[in-house]
Design an enzyme around this catalytic site. Structure first.
Site, PDB file in Angstrom:
ATOM      1  N   LYS A   1      51.157 -61.675 -39.821  1.00  0.00           N
ATOM      2  CA  LYS A   1      51.187 -60.794 -40.987  1.00  0.00           C
ATOM      3  C   LYS A   1      50.581 -59.471 -40.543  1.00  0.00           C
ATOM      4  O   LYS A   1      49.413 -59.439 -40.134  1.00  0.00           O
ATOM      5  CB  LYS A   1      50.407 -61.399 -42.143  1.00  0.00           C
ATOM      6  CG  LYS A   1      50.432 -60.552 -43.405  1.00  0.00           C
ATOM      7  CD  LYS A   1      49.980 -61.330 -44.629  1.00  0.00           C
ATOM      8  CE  LYS A   1      50.080 -60.480 -45.878  1.00  0.00           C
ATOM      9  NZ  LYS A   1      49.940 -61.254 -47.119  1.00  0.00           N
TER      10      LYS A   1
ATOM     11  N   THR B   1      52.576 -66.092 -49.142  1.00  0.00           N
ATOM     12  CA  THR B   1      51.734 -66.702 -48.107  1.00  0.00           C
ATOM     13  C   THR B   1      51.787 -68.221 -48.191  1.00  0.00           C
ATOM     14  O   THR B   1      51.787 -68.902 -47.155  1.00  0.00           O
ATOM     15  CB  THR B   1      50.287 -66.192 -48.221  1.00  0.00           C
ATOM     16  OG1 THR B   1      50.286 -64.770 -48.182  1.00  0.00           O
ATOM     17  CG2 THR B   1      49.448 -66.715 -47.070  1.00  0.00           C
TER      18      THR B   1
END
Length: 226
Positions: free
Chosen positions: A37, A16
């Site tokens: 995501k 991330t």
């Protein structure tokens, strides 16, 4: 479609942070960026003041809505397929593909991020690797710099290429200012044996978009994203 799909050699390897750094750098360069995501888990975990949940961090980097970044969110810190089963909400691949397409339609470039590694199941018979293939985006692989990363990274490269995925590059992080002998050799060995360009991402103090953008700008994004 321009963009990349960020995956990792394992969970907790900095996917991330890498995806947010890429998104923030592209946005700082004047691009309209979409971040995506498919599933976020672990929202029951204690909040971190410096590092918000994945979808919130990605949204801040891309300048978008956290709810659009991650259409499905669960509390337990478990694999997505299990989180969905525990919630009584099995994941629908068609729904996630449609959500991705909707987000990507209004952007110049899209940065998607997987969950865990490539072989993590999103649904019982649908892996992160399958979703990556559905997006059609080249992979950028996040990996640790230390001991064990050669095996993990080469296995990830093999799994990706076996499915016909294109790998744009590998990013090792957090990369120290003065890398050790093993860290420097790991980078060179992955590049040589994996036949892949390998870059690095420094350790960041917090998930600030400006810090993320500066880190992402040092990556060869023009070459990797096309």
């Amino acid at each position: 479609m321009r963009g990349c799909f960020v995956t990792g050699t394992d969970t907790g390897v900095g996917k991330t942070v890498l995806a947010a750094s890429i998104a923030a750098a592209l946005r700082a360069g004047g691009e309209r960026v979409a971040a995506f995501k498919p599933v976020v888990t672990g929202l029951d975990e204690p909040a971190d003041r410096d590092w918000p949940p994945d979808h919130v961090l990605l949204a801040a980097a891309a300048g978008s809505d956290p709810a659009a970044v991650a259409p499905v969110r669960f509390g337990p810190p478990v694999s997505p397929h299990l989180a969905a089963e525990l919630a009584g909400e099995p994941l629908d691949p068609a729904r996630l593909r449609a959500a991705f397409a909707a987000v990507a339609a209004d952007a110049d470039v899209v940065v998607a991020e997987g969950v865990g590694g490539l072989l993590v199941p999103l649904a019982r018979d649908w892996l992160v690797r399958d979703f990556a293939r559905d997006t059609g985006l080249p992979l950028v692989i996040a990996a640790r710099p230390g001991l064990g990363t050669i095996n993990h990274t080469l296995l990830t490269l093999a799994a990706a290429r076996a499915a016909g995925l294109t790998v744009a590059g590998v990013v090792l992080g957090p990369w120290p200012e003065a890398p050790s002998t093993i860290e420097a050799d790991n980078r060179a060995t992955i590049e040589r044996l994996g036949a892949v360009e390998t870059a690095t991402l420094p350790r960041l103090r917090r998930g600030d978009p400006a810090l993320l953008a500066a880190a992402g700008a040092a990556l060869p994004l023009a070459r990797w994203l096309g």
